[in-house]
Scaffold this motif. Structure first.
Motif, PDB file in Angstrom:
ATOM      1  N   VAL A 147       0.851  -1.189   0.000  1.00 34.53           N
ATOM      2  CA  VAL A 147       0.000   0.000   0.000  1.00 34.53           C
ATOM      3  C   VAL A 147       0.886   1.238   0.000  1.00 34.53           C
ATOM      4  N   LEU A 148       0.607   2.155  -0.928  1.00 37.52           N
ATOM      5  CA  LEU A 148       1.293   3.451  -0.974  1.00 37.52           C
ATOM      6  C   LEU A 148       0.335   4.522  -0.495  1.00 37.52           C
ATOM      7  N   ILE A 163      -3.920   2.136  10.021  1.00 39.18           N
ATOM      8  CA  ILE A 163      -4.983   1.217   9.611  1.00 39.18           C
ATOM      9  C   ILE A 163      -4.435   0.184   8.635  1.00 39.18           C
ATOM     10  N   ALA A 164      -3.642   0.639   7.663  1.00 46.53           N
ATOM     11  CA  ALA A 164      -3.063  -0.300   6.695  1.00 46.53           C
ATOM     12  C   ALA A 164      -2.167  -1.322   7.387  1.00 46.53           C
ATOM     13  N   LYS A 165      -1.379  -0.880   8.365  1.00 48.79           N
ATOM     14  CA  LYS A 165      -0.522  -1.812   9.112  1.00 48.79           C
ATOM     15  C   LYS A 165      -1.370  -2.807   9.898  1.00 48.79           C
ATOM     16  N   ALA A 166      -2.455  -2.324  10.499  1.00 45.66           N
ATOM     17  CA  ALA A 166      -3.323  -3.216  11.265  1.00 45.66           C
ATOM     18  C   ALA A 166      -3.961  -4.272  10.366  1.00 45.66           C
ATOM     19  N   LEU A 167      -4.127  -3.947   9.086  1.00 38.53           N
ATOM     20  CA  LEU A 167      -4.690  -4.893   8.127  1.00 38.53           C
ATOM     21  C   LEU A 167      -3.645  -5.868   7.596  1.00 38.53           C
ATOM     22  N   ALA A 169      -0.716  -4.905   5.909  1.00 43.78           N
ATOM     23  CA  ALA A 169      -0.093  -4.440   4.673  1.00 43.78           C
ATOM     24  C   ALA A 169       1.358  -4.019   4.895  1.00 43.78           C
ATOM     25  N   HIS A 170       2.117  -4.036   3.811  1.00 46.00           N
ATOM     26  CA  HIS A 170       3.434  -3.402   3.754  1.00 46.00           C
ATOM     27  C   HIS A 170       3.185  -1.970   3.303  1.00 46.00           C
ATOM     28  N   VAL A 171       3.544  -1.006   4.145  1.00 42.07           N
ATOM     29  CA  VAL A 171       3.144   0.384   3.916  1.00 42.07           C
ATOM     30  C   VAL A 171       4.320   1.235   3.457  1.00 42.07           C
ATOM     31  N   ILE A 172       4.119   1.865   2.318  1.00 46.31           N
ATOM     32  CA  ILE A 172       5.047   2.859   1.780  1.00 46.31           C
ATOM     33  C   ILE A 172       4.338   4.191   1.852  1.00 46.31           C
ATOM     34  N   THR A 173       5.048   5.240   2.214  1.00 45.07           N
ATOM     35  CA  THR A 173       4.398   6.553   2.251  1.00 45.07           C
ATOM     36  C   THR A 173       5.320   7.619   1.692  1.00 45.07           C
ATOM     37  N   THR A 174       4.714   8.645   1.116  1.00 44.56           N
ATOM     38  CA  THR A 174       5.469   9.833   0.720  1.00 44.56           C
ATOM     39  C   THR A 174       5.338  10.881   1.817  1.00 44.56           C
ATOM     40  N   PHE A 186       4.667   5.747  13.201  1.00 43.21           N
ATOM     41  CA  PHE A 186       3.313   5.203  13.064  1.00 43.21           C
ATOM     42  C   PHE A 186       3.286   3.903  12.277  1.00 43.21           C
ATOM     43  N   GLY A 187       4.475   3.416  11.880  1.00 40.99           N
ATOM     44  CA  GLY A 187       4.544   2.097  11.278  1.00 40.99           C
ATOM     45  C   GLY A 187       4.911   2.036   9.808  1.00 40.99           C
ATOM     46  N   ALA A 188       5.222   3.163   9.170  1.00 42.23           N
ATOM     47  CA  ALA A 188       5.578   3.119   7.754  1.00 42.23           C
ATOM     48  C   ALA A 188       6.821   2.248   7.552  1.00 42.23           C
ATOM     49  N   ASP A 189       6.738   1.317   6.596  1.00 40.94           N
ATOM     50  CA  ASP A 189       7.869   0.436   6.297  1.00 40.94           C
ATOM     51  C   ASP A 189       8.881   1.104   5.379  1.00 40.94           C
ATOM     52  N   GLU A 190       8.405   1.929   4.474  1.00 39.02           N
ATOM     53  CA  GLU A 190       9.282   2.663   3.559  1.00 39.02           C
ATOM     54  C   GLU A 190       8.784   4.101   3.468  1.00 39.02           C
TER      55      GLU A 190
END
Length: 310
Positions: A147-148, A163-167, A169-174, A186-190
Motif C-alpha cells: 500500500v502506498l 490502519i493499513a498496518k493493522a490490516l 499491509a506493507h506500507v510505503i508513504t510519501t 506510526f509504522g511506515a515500512d518505507e
C-alpha cells in the motif's frame, strides 16, 4: 451557549464567538455538551470560500468532529445521560460543531473509549473515517498487500498508515524528510522523501494507492500500480478521461467522500483499544482562539490535527 460563527467569507479573523440558543434535539438525536472539537482543512477552505459551498452563504457555523457528554435527547438503547461520545455527525450537511452544544443523530456517534481523551477523540472521526472507508471499504486492503499512502504526515495520512498496518499491509508513504521519523513512528515500512525523489522511480507493484494530496499525483500514481491495482483518492475527483486511462491500463480508480458511519467508528475504537491506532494532535487551542487555530490550518503541512477545547 457560545458558538463560533462568521458573517462573511475571508481569513481566520472573520471567525467570531457569539451567544446563540441551545439546539433542540429531534427524535433519534441527542444533545452533546462538547468538550473538544477537531479541526479539518476543509473548514478553512469553507471559511474562505475556496470550496464548493456545502453550508451556503454566511452566516454559518463550521465543524463536524466532536467529543463530549450526552446531556439530553431521545435516549434509546444507544446512550444514556452522561455517556461520553464522539463522532462526525451529519457530514456533509451542517453539524454546527464549533459550539458548546451540538444536537446530533445518535446513530452518528459512538461511546468514547477510556483510553482516549476528549481532545484525542475529537481529532479522530473525519480523518479516521476517511482512511477506513478508503482502505477497508473501497480499497479492500488485506494481509500482504503493498500500500502506498501519499501524504503520510498529515491528519488522514498518519491514521491511514496505522490502519493499513493493522490490516497486515506493507506500507510505503510519501512525506518530506522532516517527517520521516514521524511517519516511521506510526509504522511506515518505507518512506519516499518527495523533496528528494520521484515516487514513480522508486516504487513498484503497489496493490492500493491511497491519495491525500491530489493534483498530478493522482495521474502519476498509475505508473506504480500493479495490474488490477486500485487508486483511492480522498481529495481529487477523477475526470472521465483520467478514469478511462486507469481502466484502459487495467487498474481501478475510486474517489471517496467521507460519510458518517457508526460501524467504521466502532472499528476505529477497536483498533484504539488494541493499541494499534493513535491520533497525533499537533496543537490545542481554547475555544476563543479559533482564529489562531485556523491560522495553523491555513499554513498547511501540518503533522496530525489541531483541536479546540471547550
Amino acid at each position: 451557549m457560545r458558538v463560533i460563527t462568521q458573517q462573511t467569507l475571508g481569513g481566520p479573523e472573520v471567525l467570531t464567538v457569539v451567544d446563540a440558543p441551545e439546539p433542540q434535539p429531534l427524535p433519534t438525536e441527542v444533545l452533546v455538551r462538547v468538550k473538544a472539537i477537531g479541526l479539518n482543512p476543509i473548514e478553512a477552505l469553507l471559511r474562505a470560500g475556496e470550496f464548493p459551498p456545502l453550508l451556503g452563504r454566511p452566516p454559518f457555523v463550521l465543524g463536524w468532529d466532536i467529543s463530549g457528554v450526552v446531556e439530553e435527547g431521545s435516549l434509546t438503547y444507544r446512550f444514556k445521560l452522561g455517556d461520553e461520545v464522539f463522532g462526525m455527525p451529519l457530514f456533509p450537511r451542517a453539524a454546527s460543531a464549533y459550539a458548546e452544544f451540538v444536537a446530533a443523530p445518535a446513530l452518528h456517534l459512538v461511546r468514547k473509549p477510556e483510553s482516549l481523551s476528549h481532545v484525542e477523540a475529537s481529532a479522530l472521526p473525519v480523518v479516521g473515517l476517511t482512511a477506513w472507508q478508503g482502505l477497508v471499504d473501497l480499497g479492500g486492503v488485506s494481509e500482504g498487500d503493498r500500500v502506498l499512502i501519499h501524504g503520510g504526515g498529515g491528519g488522514v495520512g498518519h491514521v491511514a498508515i496505522q490502519i493499513a498496518k493493522a490490516l497486515g499491509a506493507h506500507v510505503i508513504t510519501t512525506a518530506s524528510g522532516s517527517k520521516r521519523k514521524f511517519v516511521e513512528g506510526f509504522g511506515a515500512d518505507e518512506v519516499v522523501d518527495y523533496t528528494e525523489a520521484d515516487f514513480t522511480e522508486t516504487v513498484r507493484d503497489v496493490d492500493v494507492v491511497f491519495d491525500t494530496i491530489g493534483g498530478d499525483t493522482v495521474e502519476r500514481s498509475l505508473e506504480v500500480l500493479r495490474p488490477g491495482g486500485h487508486l483511492v483518492t480522498a481529495v481529487a475527483e477523477g475526470d472521465a478521461e483520467l478514469v478511462a486511462s486507469y481502466e484502459a491500463a487495467g487498474r481501478r480508480f475510486s474517489g471517496i467522500a467521507v460519510d458518517p458511519d457508526p460501524v467504521a467508528l466502532r472499528g476505529l475504537v477497536d483498533l484504539v483499544e488494541q493499541g494499534k491506532l493513535r491520533v497525533h494532535v499537533r496543537e490545542t487551542f481554547p475555544f476563543e482562539r479559533v482564529a489562531d487555530a485556523h491560522g495553523l490550518l491555513d499554513a498547511g503541512h501540518l503533522q496530525g490535527k489541531v483541536v479546540l477545547t471547550v
